[in-house]
Motif scaffolding. Structure first.
Motif, PDB file in Angstrom:
ATOM      1  N   ALA A 179       3.580   9.771  -3.031  1.00 48.15           N
ATOM      2  CA  ALA A 179       4.708   9.743  -2.842  1.00 48.15           C
ATOM      3  C   ALA A 179       5.458   8.862  -1.356  1.00 48.15           C
ATOM      4  N   MET A 180       4.755   9.344   0.075  1.00 45.75           N
ATOM      5  CA  MET A 180       4.833   8.570   1.236  1.00 45.75           C
ATOM      6  C   MET A 180       4.937   6.856   0.607  1.00 45.75           C
ATOM      7  N   GLN A 181       3.521   6.925   0.632  1.00 42.04           N
ATOM      8  CA  GLN A 181       3.052   5.253   0.033  1.00 42.04           C
ATOM      9  C   GLN A 181       4.023   4.807  -0.408  1.00 42.04           C
ATOM     10  N   VAL A 182       4.677   5.629  -1.794  1.00 43.60           N
ATOM     11  CA  VAL A 182       5.306   4.690  -2.612  1.00 43.60           C
ATOM     12  C   VAL A 182       6.705   4.557  -1.949  1.00 43.60           C
ATOM     13  N   GLU A 284       0.770  -6.101  -2.828  1.00 40.74           N
ATOM     14  CA  GLU A 284       1.902  -6.774  -2.741  1.00 40.74           C
ATOM     15  C   GLU A 284       2.988  -4.989  -3.071  1.00 40.74           C
ATOM     16  N   GLN A 285       2.517  -5.449  -5.003  1.00 41.94           N
ATOM     17  CA  GLN A 285       3.216  -4.796  -5.672  1.00 41.94           C
ATOM     18  C   GLN A 285       2.630  -3.579  -6.430  1.00 41.94           C
ATOM     19  N   CYS A 286       1.337  -3.533  -6.011  1.00 45.39           N
ATOM     20  CA  CYS A 286       0.033  -2.438  -7.021  1.00 45.39           C
ATOM     21  C   CYS A 286       0.044  -1.775  -6.337  1.00 45.39           C
ATOM     22  N   LEU A 287       0.690   0.159  -6.468  1.00 45.19           N
ATOM     23  CA  LEU A 287       0.390   1.497  -6.118  1.00 45.19           C
ATOM     24  C   LEU A 287      -0.836   1.426  -5.725  1.00 45.19           C
ATOM     25  N   LEU A 288      -1.796   1.191  -6.570  1.00 43.81           N
ATOM     26  CA  LEU A 288      -3.089   2.347  -6.361  1.00 43.81           C
ATOM     27  C   LEU A 288      -4.186   0.580  -5.971  1.00 43.81           C
ATOM     28  N   ASP A 289      -3.554  -0.399  -6.024  1.00 38.70           N
ATOM     29  CA  ASP A 289      -4.421  -1.299  -5.315  1.00 38.70           C
ATOM     30  C   ASP A 289      -4.094  -1.564  -3.561  1.00 38.70           C
ATOM     31  N   GLN A 290      -3.401  -0.776  -3.555  1.00 41.10           N
ATOM     32  CA  GLN A 290      -2.172  -1.169  -2.368  1.00 41.10           C
ATOM     33  C   GLN A 290      -3.449  -0.907  -0.788  1.00 41.10           C
ATOM     34  N   SER A 291      -3.385  -1.070   0.129  1.00 40.29           N
ATOM     35  CA  SER A 291      -4.496  -0.399   1.621  1.00 40.29           C
ATOM     36  C   SER A 291      -3.252   0.957   1.560  1.00 40.29           C
ATOM     37  N   PHE A 292      -3.991   2.410   1.526  1.00 36.99           N
ATOM     38  CA  PHE A 292      -3.713   3.074   2.023  1.00 36.99           C
ATOM     39  C   PHE A 292      -2.772   3.868   3.108  1.00 36.99           C
ATOM     40  N   LYS A 297      -8.779   1.496   5.358  1.00 39.29           N
ATOM     41  CA  LYS A 297     -10.261   1.149   5.436  1.00 39.29           C
ATOM     42  C   LYS A 297     -10.183   1.583   3.652  1.00 39.29           C
ATOM     43  N   LYS A 298      -9.528   2.184   3.454  1.00 33.69           N
ATOM     44  CA  LYS A 298      -9.375   2.586   1.724  1.00 33.69           C
ATOM     45  C   LYS A 298      -7.987   2.386   0.786  1.00 33.69           C
ATOM     46  N   ASN A 299      -8.232   2.387  -0.219  1.00 37.45           N
ATOM     47  CA  ASN A 299      -6.886   1.657  -0.759  1.00 37.45           C
ATOM     48  C   ASN A 299      -6.770   2.580  -2.093  1.00 37.45           C
TER      49      ASN A 299
END
Length: 321
Positions: A179-182, A284-292, A297-299
């Motif tokens: 949720a913080m990522q979002v 930019e737009q896809c939550l699961l594909d964004q860098s965490f 080092k991981k998405n």
């Protein structure tokens, strides 16, 4: 002149949040009829609301609520005109009261029609417009249901809800982190797999056009030109395109004189770079594909897998403005 007691003024003020003088005037006009005095204040709110209807309500507070079983959540924005009002404790508390009601209704329409102390939420908004003197409205209303729901709110300005497919161990940590990522990165969809092909094509053409225009100016100034990507999403990178990129990388290594025995150690990095350079839309737009955001080092998808057999089933994000 009608005499009004201090106790009645205090009671009306506690019921409506209006100022003491406004409450006194309302009681005088209503000849000490408490219910009529509330109507007087409500009518005042209607007049102010009508006058301020064209004002922008870009400040306010974003609030979330989650039910006890952690299976349903709501996020709303109670908006006002100024930051001063948006930070007021009473205003923030009102946002919380609205969110409590919002959790128990199905949509925004039902929410505005829901009871708030003998009046509807919509009527309460008008009443408080009269009390505060600024346009108040609910500018965002989103709900989510899942096996586990978590939330994160950033300084009352942005609120996010995340649903998980199952309530795994430490689900609270996972849901809050995502949720913080979002909230931070503003994803619009879960994965590149959700994109419509026509949208990706149009977005690719638009981005290339912008870069080409920028390059004209950069060339005029004698500066390094921007790289023009062929692709912007993983949805465009077919097996054939990836194989072609790998062949190009091998040809480059051969031209550089790199021993073929070490290519296996170099190629993965080159392919990762190729994919990163050609999936900017996804990042930019896809939550699961964004860098965490807590470990670049991981998405996000890779981070989620560290919690076991669980997936992000959905998310919502609301913000001021």
């Amino acid at each position: 002149m009608v005499k009004v007691s201090a106790a009645d003024v205090k009671k009306l003020r506690e019921a409506t949040g209006a100022g003491m003088m406004d409450c006194k005037k309302a009681l005088v006009e209503a000849e000490n009829n408490f219910d009529e005095a509330i109507n007087v204040l409500r009518k005042k709110g209607q007049k102010i609301a009508a006058k301020r209807a064209d004002r922008d309500s870009t400040e306010g507070v974003a609030v979330t609520r989650i039910n006890e079983s952690k299976t349903e959540g709501v996020a709303i924005v109670l908006a006002c005109e100024t930051d001063f009002v948006g930070k007021n404790e009473s205003f923030v508390a009102l946002g919380g009261q609205f969110a409590d009601i919002a959790l128990n209704v199905v949509d925004k329409e039902a929410f505005l029609a829901a009871d708030f102390g003998g009046m509807t939420v919509a009527e309460k908004l008008i009443e408080q417009t009269g009390v505060i003197g600024e346009k108040l409205e609910i500018t965002a209303f989103d709900k989510i249901e899942a096996a586990y729901v978590g939330a994160y709110t950033h300084i009352g300005k942005i609120a996010a809800l995340v649903g998980l497919s199952t309530a795994v161990d430490n689900a609270e940590v996972l849901a809050k982190d995502v949720a913080m990522q979002v909230a931070s990165m503003g994803a619009t969809t879960l994965s590149y797999k959700d994109f419509d092909a026509a949208f990706v094509t149009a977005e690719t053409e638009a981005r290339i056009a912008v870069i080409e225009k920028d390059n004209i100016e950069l060339g005029r100034l004698g500066k390094t030109l921007k790289n023009i990507p062929q692709y912007i999403s993983m949805s465009q990178l077919s097996d054939a395109i990836l194989a072609e990129a790998e062949d190009a990388a091998k040809a480059e290594l051969k031209a550089e004189g790199k021993p073929e025995q070490i290519w296996d150690r170099i190629l993965p990095g080159k392919m990762e770079r190729f994919i990163a350079d050609n999936t900017t839309l996804d990042m930019e737009q896809c939550l699961l594909d964004q860098s965490f955001i807590k470990d670049e080092k991981k998405n996000v998808a890779q981070y989620v897998t560290t919690f076991g057999d669980v997936e992000v089933s959905g998310f919502k994000r609301v913000t001021l403005g």
